[in-house]
Design an enzyme around this catalytic site. Structure first.
Site, mmCIF file in Angstrom:
data_model
loop_
_atom_site.group_PDB
_atom_site.id
_atom_site.type_symbol
_atom_site.label_atom_id
_atom_site.label_comp_id
_atom_site.label_asym_id
_atom_site.label_seq_id
_atom_site.Cartn_x
_atom_site.Cartn_y
_atom_site.Cartn_z
ATOM 1 N N PRO A 1 0.795 -1.236 0.000
ATOM 2 C CA PRO A 1 0.000 0.000 0.000
ATOM 3 C C PRO A 1 0.824 1.281 0.000
ATOM 4 O O PRO A 1 0.433 2.260 -0.632
ATOM 5 C CB PRO A 1 -0.837 -0.127 1.279
ATOM 6 C CG PRO A 1 -0.852 -1.589 1.607
ATOM 7 C CD PRO A 1 0.462 -2.109 1.138
ATOM 8 N N GLY B 1 4.890 -9.602 3.313
ATOM 9 C CA GLY B 1 5.424 -8.349 3.817
ATOM 10 C C GLY B 1 5.908 -7.515 2.652
ATOM 11 O O GLY B 1 6.353 -8.045 1.625
ATOM 12 N N GLU B 2 5.819 -6.184 2.810
ATOM 13 C CA GLU B 2 6.188 -5.312 1.696
ATOM 14 C C GLU B 2 7.640 -5.542 1.292
ATOM 15 O O GLU B 2 8.534 -5.620 2.125
ATOM 16 C CB GLU B 2 5.972 -3.854 2.092
ATOM 17 C CG GLU B 2 4.506 -3.493 2.199
ATOM 18 C CD GLU B 2 4.280 -1.999 2.020
ATOM 19 O OE1 GLU B 2 5.184 -1.315 1.510
ATOM 20 O OE2 GLU B 2 3.197 -1.524 2.387
ATOM 21 N N GLY B 3 7.867 -5.639 0.013
ATOM 22 C CA GLY B 3 9.197 -5.877 -0.531
ATOM 23 C C GLY B 3 9.486 -7.333 -0.780
ATOM 24 O O GLY B 3 10.093 -7.693 -1.794
#
Length: 645
Positions: A513, A564-566
């Protein structure tokens, strides 16, 4: 003078070498550019020449102005001499200038003196000046007197101007070689921005030998050093030891967390930043249809090839080399973080600094470096602004500097990630303000540490976004105001990263996001930024899906990974690289003019065998597998499992 210590630059190159595109990229982030056109109009019936001129005009941003000097060769030196220190001039090109200089309409004239006047004006120029010139000295000596006069005059002009310039670059087949100074960096010189002081390349803030810095966050404070860049490495043993086991090696040394700082960079709406190449992307996709690929081809991964081709400026893009992951850590207070485990985001950041966890492991597998960046904690958005205007400005500049640092290190791809309590809520608030979405439609369900959905926490987050939107209903919806009121520190830094990466022509993989929210905000600051972004997977998040639709970023995959982001982007990166490897390495199909099977030499026999040159039967008869007939003839029995015709 530019931040690399250059004031004047000469760009040499052959026909269609890419010299003009390179010169335009050098001045792409200047707020205004005066384009000095030297070529004569030419024959009105020469449509090919008119097409070339039109292509040059189409590439110029709307903020650029154009000045014609073809009527008088001496006018070019006057324009350069009259330019002020706050101006940026792009002269394209000196070949057209020499053509006008040798025109009989301007003869008799002292050509040598005119060239000397031009060189003197370049040497004394106070403006930021980039000159483009064709390099014809590598060709054969022309057989006509007029041809020899042109090459001699152009060669003399190039020598005189190169001696007067601070830097000289030679572009060959789209590749840039720096001729002067000898230790020039591998990236284009970036012109100074308004209000930015001249900083020699050997003593930039944050590097050894740099002067002492003012306190962080103070107005006019100089740049602080950026966070340490980690280089995760795969563990030595294939089977990792249990958590906390003695002797278990960390993958990387800890990084450092730095506060936001103020710099002289001015980030404002309507900036003109570079765009990817409009031509090479479609060319690369069309080229895929000619390759010797079995089956139907790359499918949706063709978009990866087109994206890489456009951002690299070549129809045969290469797999991305050095990759850097930027992990932004910053929490959001108030209802935005409802349901989040206290201290969990800080634990994730510490884990990444220590080279552990999913993100660091995937970075190690992809050979990517990792940089953990601490961003300001954001205040409750339902009660007041998440961040002050001054800290938003500082966060934007800080993100830009992170991208510039990556470009200086030769990074070819950035992965933008974030970890922090309430990040998805802040991103949902930004989406609701920029795309007119309802909070429940862009907020994903909240999952606690036990893997259970917490719908009560989800309702608190929705209420926080609703109250924040009501509080700001009469506020401006400009980019910086949205970051201050709703986005907060991590979204502001991410926006700066996107803008800086665009200015330095580095593609960015968005994941989660925060990245797409930054993409939404960056549209008002520089609409070109979204064209340098790629979204591997939406991760099943409704807010990411909506933002992707608005930004025109179609997710490549639908794996619904939520690592998780990334981490999701890094998990998909090997597949994206594989597509680029095939596109760059496979030959053209034999039916379309490529090599055929006869081009492959027969292998040498592995050991002793027949050496006769007599023809061999095409297929050798198989040895019988066991008792029973092995052939079928008119008067012979049929072997079991076979049918006689």
């Amino acid at each position: 003078m530019s931040v690399d210590g250059w004031n004047t630059l000469l760009v040499l190159g052959g026909i269609r070498s890419g010299k003009s595109e390179f010169a335009e990229s050098v001045v792409a982030d200047a707020p205004t550019v005066r384009y000095v056109a030297t070529a004569p109009a030419g024959d009105p019936e020469d449509t090919e020449w008119a097409t070339r001129l039109a292509a040059h005009r189409a590439r110029r941003p709307g903020s650029w102005t154009t000045e014609e000097t073809a009527a008088d060769p001496g006018r070019l030196a006057e324009v350069i001499a009259a330019a002020g220190p706050n101006e940026t001039l792009l002269v394209d090109d000196l070949g057209g200038w020499v053509t006008v200089l040798l025109d009989p309409a301007h003869q008799p004239a002292d050509d040598t003196a005119t060239i000397a006047e031009l060189a003197a004006a370049v040497r004394a120029s106070a403006a930021r000046l980039v000159l483009v010139s064709p390099e014809v000295g590598l060709s054969l000596v022309p057989t006509t007197p007029l041809g020899r006069a042109f090459t001699d005059a152009l060669g003399a002009t190039n020598r005189a101007v190169a001696d007067a310039c601070d830097a000289v670059a030679l572009v060959v087949a789209g590749q840039t070689a720096w001729l002067k100074p000898a230790a020039a960096p591998t990236h284009p010189a970036t012109p100074a921005r308004p209000g930015q002081a001249d900083v020699p390349a050997q003593a930039r803030p944050g590097q050894a030998g740099a002067p002492a810095q003012a306190g962080p966050g103070q107005p006019g404070a100089a740049d602080e050093a950026l966070p340490e860049v980690l280089t995760p490495a795969a563990p030595a043993a294939p089977a990792p030891a249990p958590a906390g086991a003695p002797g278990q090696a960390d993958w990387a040394a800890p990084t450092m967390a730095l506060p936001m700082v103020a710099t002289g960079l001015v980030i404002q709406p309507g900036m003109e930043l570079p765009m990817p190449d409009d031509y090479t992307g479609p060319q690369a996709v069309d080229r895929l249809a000619t390759l010797d690929i079995p089956g139907a081809g790359l499918g949706v991964l063709e978009r990866v090839v087109g994206f890489a081709a456009a951002t690299q400026g070549t129809a045969t893009p290469r797999p991305w080399g050095p990759v850097r992951v930027l992990l932004l850590h910053g929490d959001h207070e108030g209802g935005a973080s409802a349901g989040a485990t206290p201290g969990e985001s800080a634990r994730r950041a510490r884990q990444a600094r220590a080279g552990k966890g999913a993100l660091a492991r995937l970075a190690a597998e992809n050979g990517a470096s990792l940089q953990v960046v601490e961003t300001p904690t954001s205040a409750p958005i339902e009660e007041g602004p998440a961040l002050t205007g001054e800290r938003v400005e500082s966060a934007l500049r800080y993100g830009w500097r992170l991208a510039e640092q990556a470009a200086d290190a030769g990074v070819q791809l950035l992965v933008l990630a974030a970890c922090g309590a309430g990040t998805e809520t802040a991103a949902a608030a930004v989406l609701a303000a920029t795309a007119g979405a309802e909070p429940p439609a862009v907020l994903g369900r909240v999952m606690n540490e036990r893997g259970e959905y917490d719908d009560a926490a989800w309702m608190v987050r929705c209420a926080a976004v609703r109250d924040a939107l009501h509080r700001t209903r009469r506020s401006s919806r400009e980019a910086k105001d949205i970051l201050a009121e709703l986005g907060g520190g991590d979204v502001a830094v991410a926006t700066g990263v996107l803008l800086g990466a665009t200015a330095r022509r580095i593609p960015v993989l968005l994941d989660g996001p925060v990245g797409v929210a930054a993409g939404m905000v960056s549209r008002d600051l520089a609409g070109q930024a979204r064209h340098w972004c790629l979204l591997p997977d939406h991760g099943g998040r409704p807010g990411v899906r909506l933002a992707a639709d608005v930004l025109g970023l179609t997710p490549l995959l639908d794996l619904r990974l939520d690592l998780g982001e990334g981490a999701t982007a890094l998990a998909a990166l090997p597949l994206l690289r594989s597509a680029l490897t095939l596109a760059a390495g496979l030959p053209v199909h034999p039916a379309l003019g490529g090599g055929d099977d006869e081009d492959f030499a027969e292998p040498e026999p592995a050991g002793p065998g027949p050496t006769s040159t007599d023809p061999e039967p095409e297929f050798a008869e198989p040895e019988p597998a066991g008792p029973g007939p092995t052939t079928i003839g008119p008067d012979e029995p049929v072997a079991p499992g076979r049918r006689a015709d």
